[in-house]
Design an enzyme around this catalytic site. Structure first.
Site, PDB file in Angstrom:
ATOM      1  N   HIS A 110       0.882  -1.165   0.000  1.00 55.42           N
ATOM      2  CA  HIS A 110       0.000   0.000   0.000  1.00 55.42           C
ATOM      3  C   HIS A 110       0.922   1.218   0.000  1.00 55.42           C
ATOM      4  CE1 HIS A 110      -2.433  -2.932   2.383  1.00 55.42           C
ATOM      5  NE2 HIS A 110      -3.486  -2.354   1.847  1.00 55.42           N
ATOM      6  N   ASP A 113       2.179   2.044   3.406  1.00 58.01           N
ATOM      7  CA  ASP A 113       3.125   1.113   4.055  1.00 58.01           C
ATOM      8  C   ASP A 113       4.542   1.566   3.805  1.00 58.01           C
ATOM      9  OD1 ASP A 113       0.917  -0.594   4.275  1.00 58.01           O
ATOM     10  OD2 ASP A 113       1.502  -1.745   2.494  1.00 58.01           O
ATOM     11  N   GLU A 241     -10.729  -7.025  -4.628  1.00 59.18           N
ATOM     12  CA  GLU A 241     -10.512  -8.073  -3.622  1.00 59.18           C
ATOM     13  C   GLU A 241     -11.751  -8.207  -2.745  1.00 59.18           C
ATOM     14  OE1 GLU A 241      -6.715  -7.886  -1.609  1.00 59.18           O
ATOM     15  OE2 GLU A 241      -7.606  -8.677   0.217  1.00 59.18           O
ATOM     16  N   GLU A 277      -8.959 -13.949  -1.575  1.00 54.09           N
ATOM     17  CA  GLU A 277      -8.199 -14.205  -0.340  1.00 54.09           C
ATOM     18  C   GLU A 277      -8.874 -15.288   0.499  1.00 54.09           C
ATOM     19  OE1 GLU A 277      -6.606 -10.848   1.659  1.00 54.09           O
ATOM     20  OE2 GLU A 277      -6.947 -11.688   3.653  1.00 54.09           O
ATOM     21  N   HIS A 280     -10.849 -14.217   3.622  1.00 51.01           N
ATOM     22  CA  HIS A 280     -12.063 -13.486   3.252  1.00 51.01           C
ATOM     23  C   HIS A 280     -13.139 -14.449   2.772  1.00 51.01           C
ATOM     24  CE1 HIS A 280      -9.533  -9.613   2.365  1.00 51.01           C
ATOM     25  NE2 HIS A 280      -9.328 -10.117   3.566  1.00 51.01           N
ATOM     26  N   ASP A 305      -4.666 -13.850  -2.528  1.00 50.00           N
ATOM     27  CA  ASP A 305      -4.027 -13.466  -1.277  1.00 50.00           C
ATOM     28  C   ASP A 305      -4.025 -14.716  -0.421  1.00 50.00           C
ATOM     29  OD1 ASP A 305      -3.420 -10.929  -1.981  1.00 50.00           O
ATOM     30  OD2 ASP A 305      -4.664  -9.935  -0.468  1.00 50.00           O
ATOM     31  N   ASP A 316     -10.508 -11.847  10.571  1.00 45.58           N
ATOM     32  CA  ASP A 316      -9.474 -11.997   9.552  1.00 45.58           C
ATOM     33  C   ASP A 316      -8.122 -12.159  10.239  1.00 45.58           C
ATOM     34  OD1 ASP A 316      -8.612 -12.038   6.949  1.00 45.58           O
ATOM     35  OD2 ASP A 316      -8.691  -9.875   6.643  1.00 45.58           O
ATOM     36  N   ASP A 318      -5.521 -13.744   9.224  1.00 45.15           N
ATOM     37  CA  ASP A 318      -4.402 -13.627   8.275  1.00 45.15           C
ATOM     38  C   ASP A 318      -3.199 -14.473   8.663  1.00 45.15           C
ATOM     39  OD1 ASP A 318      -5.732 -11.915   6.588  1.00 45.15           O
ATOM     40  OD2 ASP A 318      -4.836 -10.089   7.393  1.00 45.15           O
ATOM     41  N   ASP A 348      -0.655 -12.505   1.922  1.00 48.71           N
ATOM     42  CA  ASP A 348      -1.280 -11.480   2.765  1.00 48.71           C
ATOM     43  C   ASP A 348      -1.497 -12.121   4.141  1.00 48.71           C
ATOM     44  OD1 ASP A 348      -2.544  -9.353   3.809  1.00 48.71           O
ATOM     45  OD2 ASP A 348      -4.167  -9.248   2.350  1.00 48.71           O
TER      46      ASP A 348
HETATM   47  C1  XLS Z   1      -7.502  -6.785   4.287  1.00 55.31           C
HETATM   48  C2  XLS Z   1      -7.045  -7.003   2.926  1.00 55.31           C
HETATM   49  C3  XLS Z   1      -5.879  -6.101   2.526  1.00 55.31           C
HETATM   50  C4  XLS Z   1      -5.734  -6.079   1.031  1.00 55.31           C
HETATM   51  C5  XLS Z   1      -4.923  -4.940   0.517  1.00 55.31           C
HETATM   52  O1  XLS Z   1      -8.211  -7.593   4.866  1.00 55.31           O
HETATM   53  O2  XLS Z   1      -6.734  -8.341   2.754  1.00 55.31           O
HETATM   54  O3  XLS Z   1      -4.718  -6.524   3.139  1.00 55.31           O
HETATM   55  O4  XLS Z   1      -5.219  -7.256   0.550  1.00 55.31           O
HETATM   56  O5  XLS Z   1      -5.503  -3.726   0.803  1.00 55.31           O
HETATM   57 NI    NI Z   2      -5.763  -9.159   1.074  1.00 53.33          NI
HETATM   58 NI    NI Z   3      -7.487  -9.730   4.500  1.00 51.40          NI
END
Ligand code: XLS
Ligand code: NI
Ligand code: NI
Length: 446
Positions: A110, A113, A241, A277, A280, A305, A316, A318, A348
């Site tokens: 991003h 970031d 996404e 993802e 998600h 992702d 989430d 991750d 991700d």
């Molecule tokens: C958040 C998203 C984010 C996107 C990029 O849940 O996964 O990380 O991949 O903005």
């Molecule tokens: Ni993501």
């Molecule tokens: Ni995410």
């Protein structure tokens, strides 16, 4: 006073780690790949080209380990913790040292970031340019490429009501200008894609929300980006996404099917593919396999992702993927649709708050890469074996000729169909779905 010479070599961020080698499945070395052998051919293509691994800047280099109950825990000796451009530039060098040693061919970021926000948008843009210069140098030095860029349109308080779907036209304008700049920097760095994740594009309550107007604004926002993409000659792929909730209670891009419908409704489908993802998908009440099939069968599978959620936690999380089933199912669908045309396996994912040492970043990524490499090999073996595909083919064989073929081709009318089944009297018997048989078959390969 001694001043640091401009040319003095940078202290290594990971001095004790060298390039991660492939040592094969019998290796006990935690800093070696057991399955990911970049140059090895699978179905005639190298693993490197199949998997197109990518490291995310936000979790891996900006993740602090904070959670709603506690502050950051991560030890990142190369980072002085300040918001300065110099620190951001230094962090880039540490990031590329990590990615280069890992052997990841891609990364993603991003805008916020990589570079700190300034007092005005103009100052913020200058900060981004100053860091992008170092990103470019490091890309050239290492050969690592940008898989996609994106703009952070959700962290700053100005985006509390959303960005493209905000009630405040000035916030829309700010977000649009931010995307313009992020697109230009992505283009400048040779990025192969650009992702739109609707961080706060949704609502917390319908009582204060004009849903139709918000969705129209989102479509306008994306059309503006498509037009600017053409204008600057950026040829990378645009991605949407999907995510159903978090941070908002309902996000408009809630799952693959909702995204496809939105893109179709607003004439955006030719310009976008989906970045799917895992965590998600599960938040949306689907499996990753399901979401991939929905996207791919619509010709819109762009990138993934790669992460995983926790079965017992409803948010989430991750986490890094380690399940061979997940890797195999994902790669079965990717191979079935001819492999990645754009995009790749983008981690991700973040290390746990308790995994605070720099070395944990290596363990996490090595495990994720091995999971997908193993998944790729499992998927290729299942395809070579052929029994699974043959079963599915046979299951639908009544459509290959006779009345099935006439219905599929659109030749049969309701009248003809009725006459056919009246003459038969009843349906021919059904065959078993053989789910347990097929699950056992998959286990033969795991
Ligand atoms: C958040 C998203 C984010 C996107 C990029 O849940 O996964 O990380 O991949 O903005
Ligand atoms: Ni993501
Ligand atoms: Ni995410």
């Amino acid at each position: 006073m001694k001043t640091k010479s401009k040319n003095s070599p940078r202290r290594a961020a990971f001095p004790k780690v060298g390039s991660i080698p492939y040592e094969g499945p019998d290796s006990k070395n935690p800093l070696a790949f057991k399955h990911y052998n970049a140059g090895e051919l699978v179905e005639g293509k190298t693993m490197r080209d199949h998997l197109r691994f990518s490291v995310v800047y936000w979790h891996t280099f900006r993740g602090t380990g904070s959670d709603p109950f506690g502050s950051g825990t991560m030890l990142r000796p190369w980072d002085d913790g300040s918001n300065s451009v110099a620190n951001a530039q230094n962090r880039v060098r540490a990031a590329f040292e990590f990615m280069h040693k890992l052997g990841a061919p891609y990364y993603a970021w991003h805008d916020r970031d990589v570079a700190p926000e300034g007092r005005t948008l103009a100052e913020t843009n200058r900060n981004l340019d100053a860091v992008a210069k170092v990103l470019k140098e490091e890309q050239q030095r290492t050969g690592i490429k940008l898989l996609w860029g994106t703009a952070n349109l959700f962290s700053h308080p100005r985006f509390m009501h959303g960005a493209a779907t905000t009630c405040n036209a000035d916030v829309f304008a700010y977000a649009a200008a931010q995307v313009k700049k992020a697109l230009e920097v992505t283009h400048e760095l040779g990025g192969e894609g650009y992702t739109f994740w609707g961080g706060r594009e949704g609502y917390m309550t319908l009582l204060n929300t004009d849903m139709k107007r918000e969705q129209e604004h989102l479509a306008r926002f994306l059309h503006l980006a498509v037009a600017h993409k053409k204008k600057i000659g950026f040829r990378g792929q645009f991605y949407i996404e999907p995510k159903p909730k978090e941070p908002t209670k309902h996000q408009y891009d809630s799952d693959a099917a909702a995204c496809l419908n939105f893109l179709r409704e607003y004439d955006l489908l030719p310009h976008f593919k989906l970045n799917v993802e895992t965590n998600h998908a599960t938040l949306a009440g689907h499996t990753m396999h399901h979401e991939l099939e929905v996207a791919a069968s619509a010709g819109a599978l762009g990138s993934i992702d790669a992460n995983t959620g926790d079965e017992l936690l409803g948010w989430d999380t991750d986490q890094f993927p380690t399940s061979y089933y997940l890797g195999a199912y994902v790669m079965l669908t990717i191979l079935k649709y001819g492999g990645f045309k754009t995009g790749g396996v983008n981690f991700d994912a973040k290390v746990r708050r308790e995994s605070f040492e720099p070395i944990d970043l290596f363990y996490a990524h090595i495990g994720g890469m091995d999971c997908f490499a193993r998944g790729l090999k499992i998927a290729a073996a299942i395809r070579k074996d052929g029994r699974l595909a043959e079963f599915v083919k046979q299951r639908y064989s009544s459509w290959d000729s006779g009345i099935g073929a006439r219905i599929e081709s659109g030749k049969a009318s309701l009248k003809e169909i009725e006459a056919y089944i009246l003459a038969k009297g009843d349906v021919s018997p059904n065959a078993s779905g053989r789910q347990e048989f097929l699950e056992n078959l998959i286990n033969e390969f795991i």
